[in-house]
Scaffold this motif. Structure first.
Motif: not given
Ligand code: 4AD
Ligand code: MG
Length: 430
Positions: A374-390
């Motif tokens: 989508e042309g977005l930066d994963p860094k802006d969604y770091e905490w949101y990505l964490d939810l998929r890490r644990y």
């Protein structure tokens, strides 16, 4: 504090003494007989001020009192079929508690602009009060439904740092020199909260810098959102149809008097779940048959939704939107990579979208890939990505626009009417 309200006279015998306190809605003078229609939060009461029954000072006060003055009337209750509510108060004494500084600006026949510019005064009308009572009942029925079904209410921030629903409708805020935004949806915070609470809901304002002027967009609206762990698309639709159907029926059943004031008779049978599920691709065919061509992949706008829903009496779900038409977080359908596991609830007879939601991507790799696509930066969604890490979990959720639901249930031409002080592109006052 006031201890009796105007509607209380309905339960009183003729000849009972009653003290009424209310605002003057109308005054009609017939020489030495003056009628005052008083208003309070419970409705209207007709007061008759007659020479010989009321004292002279009271008669004089009544014949001069301005509209919207606050008055106190001490009198006797009398059955009068022609009076609103079937009772009249024959005044013994009238006292003006608080007069008016000048003529009330909202006369019969003033235009819509004057009414909206003076919303702080217009909201005194019986119609606005009726609407707000129904709104309050609906909100409390929705909350009750969630509580009875094991959801925990959470409260989330309104200042945020990255878009949930795309950048085009973000309101920018100067946050101590940093750029922040006003929230469009609390969905991401709810997704974090389900790891502790599993089923959550929120009721709070969302903000959208909607540039177009429509009858169904506000820039600030009340958003009822929910998120459910261990749930897929079909579970989510099951929750939505019961929530919307049962809460709406309950609120409308409690609102006979208010619906009468508004002149509305909503059909309750069409609200009974279950609701039909129609795929996006089928919707395009229906639209085509009605002469509306929508290229595959584009979202349906208000106009398409109006045509699509016109032939329906019951609300229905529109499902499996193409990925291009939806925000990045929607889970791609494993059995058809072109579409997402998403669903909107569309209200019938032209009203259109009331709820939007679906299943969320719960795999880390898939989410990162969609954010980048989508042309977005994963860094802006770091905490949101964490939810998929644990311990990531399958989950789904939705957002319901409270004013949209009210607009449909009460057949309001404009969504503005569903809220006390509407905010639109053209209006931020009063
Ligand atoms: O479809 P939307 O944009 O979905 C979301 O915001 C999701 N993040 C919600 C979620 O899954 N938790 O908005 C949801 C609903 C719409 O269906 C509509 O009823 C309402 O919010 N809505 C508006 N209501 C009034 N004015 C606007 N500008 C609205 N934008 C959305
Ligand atoms: Mg939507």
């Amino acid at each position: 504090m006031k201890t009796s309200y105007l509607a209380d006279v309905r339960g009183l015998q003729d000849g009972s003494r009653f003290k009424a306190v209310g605002w003057v809605m109308r005054r009609r003078s017939h020489g030495r007989l003056v009628f005052l229609d008083l208003r309070d939060s419970t409705g209207l009461l007709q007061v008759a001020v007659k020479a010989g029954v009321a004292d002279e000072a009271s008669l004089k006060a009544a014949s001069m009192v301005g509209r919207e003055s606050l008055v106190e009337v001490d009198g006797l209750v009398r059955t009068e079929a022609r009076a609103p509510g079937g009772k009249e108060l024959t005044a013994l004494q009238v006292r003006v508690l608080s007069g008016v500084a000048q003529d009330f600006p909202l006369r019969k026949g003033v235009g819509a602009k004057v009414l909206w510019d003076n919303r702080h005064l217009a909201l005194r009308s019986l119609r606005v009060s009726a609407l707000m009572k129904i709104r309050a009942r609906l909100l409390s029925a929705l909350r009750r439904w969630f509580e009875e079904n094991g959801f925990t209410e959470i409260n989330c921030p309104s200042f945020i740092t990255a878009a949930v629903e795309g950048g085009a409708t973000l309101f920018k805020v100067d946050y101590f020199g940093k750029t922040a935004y006003l929230t469009q949806s609390v969905q991401f915070y709810q997704e974090a909260a389900i790891f502790g609470l599993e089923k959550v809901y929120s009721v709070q304002p969302s903000f959208r810098a909607e540039k177009s002027k429509t009858k169904r967009h506000l820039t600030e609206f009340w958003h009822v959102e929910a998120e459910i762990a261990h749930a897929g698309l079909s579970d989510m639709m099951g929750v939505v149809e019961r929530l919307v159907g049962e809460s709406s029926i309950q609120a409308l059943q409690q609102s006979g008097e208010e619906l009468r004031i508004l002149g509305r008779k909503p059909r309750l049978d069409v609200l009974e779940p279950p609701y039909e599920r129609i795929k996006y691709s089928e919707a395009l065919e229906i639209l085509e048959s009605k002469g509306v061509d929508v290229p595959w992949g584009t979202d349906l706008g208000a106009d398409e939704e109006r045509v699509l829903t016109e032939g329906f009496e019951k609300p229905f779900f529109l499902t499996h939107f193409p990925r291009e038409a939806k925000a990045f977080y929607h889970r791609i359908d494993p059995s058809d990579g072109r579409v997402t596991l998403s669903a909107d609830l569309l209200a019938p007879r032209g009203y259109g979208e009331v709820v939007g939601g679906g299943e969320r991507i719960f795999s880390l790799e898939e989410l990162v890939a969609r954010i980048e696509a989508e042309g977005l930066d994963p860094k802006d969604y770091e905490w949101y990505l964490d939810l998929r890490r644990y311990g990531s979990v399958q989950h789904a959720g939705f957002g319901l626009g409270l004013e949209r639901l009210i607009q449909w249930l009460l057949e309001l031409k404009s969504i503005k009417t569903a809220t006390l002080f509407p905010r639109t592109r053209a209006r931020i006052y009063p």
